[in-house]
Design a protein around this motif. Structure first.
Motif, PDB file in Angstrom:
ATOM      1  N   LEU A 152      34.641   3.980  91.225  1.00 25.75           N
ATOM      2  CA  LEU A 152      34.552   3.941  92.688  1.00 25.75           C
ATOM      3  C   LEU A 152      35.031   5.294  93.217  1.00 25.75           C
ATOM      4  O   LEU A 152      36.184   5.688  92.997  1.00 25.75           O
ATOM      5  CB  LEU A 152      35.408   2.806  93.262  1.00 25.75           C
ATOM      6  CG  LEU A 152      35.444   2.737  94.781  1.00 25.75           C
ATOM      7  CD1 LEU A 152      34.049   2.537  95.378  1.00 25.75           C
ATOM      8  CD2 LEU A 152      36.372   1.608  95.262  1.00 25.75           C
ATOM      9  N   ILE A 153      34.110   5.995  93.865  1.00 25.04           N
ATOM     10  CA  ILE A 153      34.439   7.304  94.444  1.00 25.04           C
ATOM     11  C   ILE A 153      34.395   7.151  95.962  1.00 25.04           C
ATOM     12  O   ILE A 153      33.388   6.693  96.513  1.00 25.04           O
ATOM     13  CB  ILE A 153      33.429   8.380  93.986  1.00 25.04           C
ATOM     14  CG1 ILE A 153      33.466   8.486  92.452  1.00 25.04           C
ATOM     15  CG2 ILE A 153      33.737   9.729  94.634  1.00 25.04           C
ATOM     16  CD1 ILE A 153      32.477   9.463  91.863  1.00 25.04           C
ATOM     17  N   GLU A 154      35.490   7.493  96.616  1.00 30.07           N
ATOM     18  CA  GLU A 154      35.509   7.416  98.085  1.00 30.07           C
ATOM     19  C   GLU A 154      35.130   8.773  98.658  1.00 30.07           C
ATOM     20  O   GLU A 154      35.784   9.767  98.357  1.00 30.07           O
ATOM     21  CB  GLU A 154      36.905   7.047  98.578  1.00 30.07           C
ATOM     22  CG  GLU A 154      37.360   5.655  98.218  1.00 30.07           C
ATOM     23  CD  GLU A 154      38.798   5.442  98.675  1.00 30.07           C
ATOM     24  OE1 GLU A 154      39.063   5.518  99.884  1.00 30.07           O
ATOM     25  OE2 GLU A 154      39.662   5.243  97.811  1.00 30.07           O
ATOM     26  N   ASP A 155      34.105   8.787  99.481  1.00 31.50           N
ATOM     27  CA  ASP A 155      33.778  10.000 100.233  1.00 31.50           C
ATOM     28  C   ASP A 155      34.528   9.903 101.563  1.00 31.50           C
ATOM     29  O   ASP A 155      34.107   9.206 102.494  1.00 31.50           O
ATOM     30  CB  ASP A 155      32.262  10.097 100.450  1.00 31.50           C
ATOM     31  CG  ASP A 155      31.868  11.367 101.196  1.00 31.50           C
ATOM     32  OD1 ASP A 155      32.734  11.955 101.860  1.00 31.50           O
ATOM     33  OD2 ASP A 155      30.684  11.762 101.116  1.00 31.50           O
ATOM     34  N   CYS A 156      35.678  10.598 101.601  1.00 27.51           N
ATOM     35  CA  CYS A 156      36.581  10.515 102.765  1.00 27.51           C
ATOM     36  C   CYS A 156      36.399  11.705 103.699  1.00 27.51           C
ATOM     37  O   CYS A 156      37.269  11.980 104.534  1.00 27.51           O
ATOM     38  CB  CYS A 156      38.037  10.495 102.304  1.00 27.51           C
ATOM     39  SG  CYS A 156      38.415   9.260 101.065  1.00 27.51           S
ATOM     40  N   ALA A 157      35.272  12.416 103.550  1.00 24.31           N
ATOM     41  CA  ALA A 157      35.081  13.652 104.325  1.00 24.31           C
ATOM     42  C   ALA A 157      35.289  13.417 105.821  1.00 24.31           C
ATOM     43  O   ALA A 157      35.820  14.268 106.517  1.00 24.31           O
ATOM     44  CB  ALA A 157      33.686  14.209 104.070  1.00 24.31           C
ATOM     45  N   GLN A 158      34.873  12.232 106.291  1.00 19.58           N
ATOM     46  CA  GLN A 158      34.950  11.986 107.735  1.00 19.58           C
ATOM     47  C   GLN A 158      36.111  11.062 108.099  1.00 19.58           C
ATOM     48  O   GLN A 158      36.203  10.629 109.250  1.00 19.58           O
ATOM     49  CB  GLN A 158      33.628  11.358 108.211  1.00 19.58           C
ATOM     50  CG  GLN A 158      32.418  12.220 107.895  1.00 19.58           C
ATOM     51  CD  GLN A 158      31.141  11.739 108.540  1.00 19.58           C
ATOM     52  OE1 GLN A 158      31.102  10.718 109.220  1.00 19.58           O
ATOM     53  NE2 GLN A 158      30.050  12.477 108.326  1.00 19.58           N
ATOM     54  N   ALA A 159      36.969  10.753 107.146  1.00 19.06           N
ATOM     55  CA  ALA A 159      37.923   9.665 107.397  1.00 19.06           C
ATOM     56  C   ALA A 159      39.354  10.013 107.000  1.00 19.06           C
ATOM     57  O   ALA A 159      40.100   9.151 106.546  1.00 19.06           O
ATOM     58  CB  ALA A 159      37.459   8.418 106.654  1.00 19.06           C
ATOM     59  N   ASN A 160      39.722  11.248 107.223  1.00 27.23           N
ATOM     60  CA  ASN A 160      41.077  11.665 106.900  1.00 27.23           C
ATOM     61  C   ASN A 160      42.101  10.845 107.697  1.00 27.23           C
ATOM     62  O   ASN A 160      42.145  10.934 108.920  1.00 27.23           O
ATOM     63  CB  ASN A 160      41.190  13.137 107.332  1.00 27.23           C
ATOM     64  CG  ASN A 160      41.934  13.923 106.336  1.00 27.23           C
ATOM     65  OD1 ASN A 160      42.941  13.474 105.829  1.00 27.23           O
ATOM     66  ND2 ASN A 160      41.434  15.121 106.041  1.00 27.23           N
ATOM     67  N   GLY A 161      42.908  10.033 106.996  1.00 26.53           N
ATOM     68  CA  GLY A 161      43.931   9.247 107.697  1.00 26.53           C
ATOM     69  C   GLY A 161      43.490   7.841 108.087  1.00 26.53           C
ATOM     70  O   GLY A 161      44.263   7.097 108.686  1.00 26.53           O
ATOM     71  N   ALA A 162      42.256   7.443 107.750  1.00 28.68           N
ATOM     72  CA  ALA A 162      41.801   6.077 108.053  1.00 28.68           C
ATOM     73  C   ALA A 162      42.427   5.086 107.071  1.00 28.68           C
ATOM     74  O   ALA A 162      42.862   5.471 105.981  1.00 28.68           O
ATOM     75  CB  ALA A 162      40.278   6.005 107.961  1.00 28.68           C
ATOM     76  N   TYR A 163      42.468   3.830 107.476  1.00 27.73           N
ATOM     77  CA  TYR A 163      43.033   2.785 106.607  1.00 27.73           C
ATOM     78  C   TYR A 163      42.038   1.669 106.408  1.00 27.73           C
ATOM     79  O   TYR A 163      41.276   1.339 107.324  1.00 27.73           O
ATOM     80  CB  TYR A 163      44.264   2.149 107.280  1.00 27.73           C
ATOM     81  CG  TYR A 163      45.542   2.907 107.101  1.00 27.73           C
ATOM     82  CD1 TYR A 163      45.717   4.149 107.697  1.00 27.73           C
ATOM     83  CD2 TYR A 163      46.598   2.371 106.357  1.00 27.73           C
ATOM     84  CE1 TYR A 163      46.904   4.848 107.547  1.00 27.73           C
ATOM     85  CE2 TYR A 163      47.788   3.062 106.199  1.00 27.73           C
ATOM     86  CZ  TYR A 163      47.935   4.304 106.795  1.00 27.73           C
ATOM     87  OH  TYR A 163      49.106   4.988 106.652  1.00 27.73           O
ATOM     88  N   TRP A 164      42.106   1.042 105.223  1.00 27.90           N
ATOM     89  CA  TRP A 164      41.540  -0.299 105.059  1.00 27.90           C
ATOM     90  C   TRP A 164      42.732  -1.212 104.793  1.00 27.90           C
ATOM     91  O   TRP A 164      43.547  -0.913 103.917  1.00 27.90           O
ATOM     92  CB  TRP A 164      40.521  -0.376 103.911  1.00 27.90           C
ATOM     93  CG  TRP A 164      40.023  -1.789 103.771  1.00 27.90           C
ATOM     94  CD1 TRP A 164      40.406  -2.703 102.851  1.00 27.90           C
ATOM     95  CD2 TRP A 164      39.082  -2.435 104.645  1.00 27.90           C
ATOM     96  NE1 TRP A 164      39.765  -3.891 103.077  1.00 27.90           N
ATOM     97  CE2 TRP A 164      38.949  -3.764 104.183  1.00 27.90           C
ATOM     98  CE3 TRP A 164      38.362  -2.041 105.777  1.00 27.90           C
ATOM     99  CZ2 TRP A 164      38.109  -4.687 104.810  1.00 27.90           C
ATOM    100  CZ3 TRP A 164      37.527  -2.961 106.390  1.00 27.90           C
ATOM    101  CH2 TRP A 164      37.395  -4.266 105.904  1.00 27.90           C
ATOM    102  N   GLU A 165      42.868  -2.267 105.535  1.00 33.51           N
ATOM    103  CA  GLU A 165      44.075  -3.114 105.502  1.00 33.51           C
ATOM    104  C   GLU A 165      45.289  -2.210 105.703  1.00 33.51           C
ATOM    105  O   GLU A 165      45.278  -1.360 106.592  1.00 33.51           O
ATOM    106  CB  GLU A 165      44.134  -3.933 104.204  1.00 33.51           C
ATOM    107  CG  GLU A 165      42.963  -4.918 104.108  1.00 33.51           C
ATOM    108  CD  GLU A 165      42.851  -5.588 102.761  1.00 33.51           C
ATOM    109  OE1 GLU A 165      43.679  -5.350 101.863  1.00 33.51           O
ATOM    110  OE2 GLU A 165      41.903  -6.377 102.599  1.00 33.51           O
TER     111      GLU A 165
END
Ligand code: PLP
Length: 361
Positions: A152-165
């Motif tokens: 599982l690779i997360e592409d966090c390019a647009q989501a710096n600091g976002a949370y799931w749960e």
């Protein structure tokens, strides 16, 4: 004119702090992969709750090198959402693997229910893109990846600091890949990227992959490229990292204000999952009259953008990988419109933009 993003406002706010930090760095006399990069990697891995961080040249390289470090390449397949930024899928091609496209759900995120239908013997990884600043359902994705023995690779390019749960994005998967392109929630003053991981083996390989495959100054032990983060960008990123949570809160306030102020019934506001802390890299509305609305906003002094006007299956470079149907992504691509949203946008500007949207028939 209200610009889509005004970098100068942020720079004016940070000018003194950045100048001080850069002067120290310049005087240190080390400009690529030096002490500032190391400190940034330590601070950023801590921020993401991950054991390791490797600074690289861009978000694209972060994805590409993650795939390489896990041995993904020729003959393999990697699942990606059809409605992502082009570099997500370009990174897969760079590795030699084939991107397998999947439609999105009504929050614009990869439709997790569609993923099992495209898994084959060749599938090696899922790239989950936390598009526009909203985390995918990482609990479900992680369970699926584990069950099917996929990375599982997360592409966090647009989501710096976002949370799931209750957990920040980046360290849910095997790799969290970040871009620090200037528009991102923390952006450098040039290109930059990073990978976070909890796996020591991947970490060690990544250190070599970003540096010509070398394990030290003279010995090359594997294929590798030049994908180094420079000291100048790391210095700027260290300053900005301290503001990231505050700026993300401001982004959320602006999004709330848009939600309260836009009351045009022909506009669909972005939906968010209750378990997710959206960091609004982009505020993307939908309108059946998108192009006319965009012109109307432009005429009234508001700059907007479209992310993205064509899903990957409609892009010449990816058409050959488009098997199946992508009705949601294709429909949304005609309706999406990104409104200005960045931490230094004022409430008065948000209200003005909303009022113009409300006047649009
Ligand atoms: C979702 C997504 N993935 C990957 C990238 C690539 O990042 P970079 O431009 O730093 O290579 C971007 C940047 O636009 C992006 O938005």
């Amino acid at each position: 004119m209200i610009k889509f993003i005004d970098f100068v406002r942020e720079y004016s706010y940070l000018r003194k702090e950045i100048s001080r930090a850069l002067t120290m760095m310049f005087k240190g006399g080390w400009y690529v992969l030096g002490p500032e990069v190391k400190k940034f990697e330590d601070e950023f891995s801590r921020y993401c709750g991950a054991k390791y961080c490797v600074g690289v040249n861009s978000g694209t390289d972060a994805l590409y090198l993650s795939l390489l470090s896990a041995g993904v390449g020729q003959g393999d397949e990697v699942i990606v959402p059809v409605n992502t930024a082009i570099p997500t899928a370009i990174a897969v091609l760079m590795s030699g693997a084939i991107p397998v496209l999947v439609d999105c759900d009504n929050s614009f995120l990869i439709d997790i229910e569609q993923i099992p239908k495209v898994i084959t013997k060749k599938t090696k990884a899922i790239i989950a893109v936390h598009l526009y600043g909203q985390a995918c359902n990482l609990r479900a994705l992680r369970a699926l990846a584990k069950k099917r023995h996929l990375l599982l690779i997360e592409d966090c390019a647009q989501a710096n600091g976002a949370y799931w749960e209750e957990k920040i994005v980046g360290a849910w998967g095997d790799f969290g890949c970040f871009s620090f392109y200037p528009t991102k929630n923390i952006g450098a003053y040039g290109d930059g990227g990073a990978i976070v991981t909890n796996n020591q083996n991947y970490y060690k390989k990544l250190l070599q992959l970003r540096f010509y495959g070398q394990k030290n100054r003279t010995e090359s032990v594997r294929f590798g490229i030049n994908s180094r983060l420079d000291e100048l960008q790391a210095t700027i990123l260290r300053v900005k990292l301290k503001y990231l949570d505050r700026w993300n809160k401001r982004r959320q306030q602006i999004a709330e204000l848009y939600r309260k102020s836009i009351n045009n019934l022909n506009i669909t506001l972005p939906s968010t999952a209750s378990n997710s802390r959206h960091v609004y890299h982009l505020f993307v509305i939908r309108s059946k009259q998108r192009d006319k609305l965009r012109k109307f906003l432009q005429k009234n002094g508001v700059e907007t953008l479209v992310h993205y006007p064509k899903p990957l299956n409609k892009q010449a470079a990816f058409k050959r990988y488009a098997h199946g149907f992508f009705p949601r992504a294709e429909k949304y691509a005609k309706e999406l419109l990104s409104l200005p949203l960045y931490p230094f946008l004022t409430d008065a500007e948000v209200k003005k933009i909303s009022a113009i949207i409300n006047r649009f028939i």
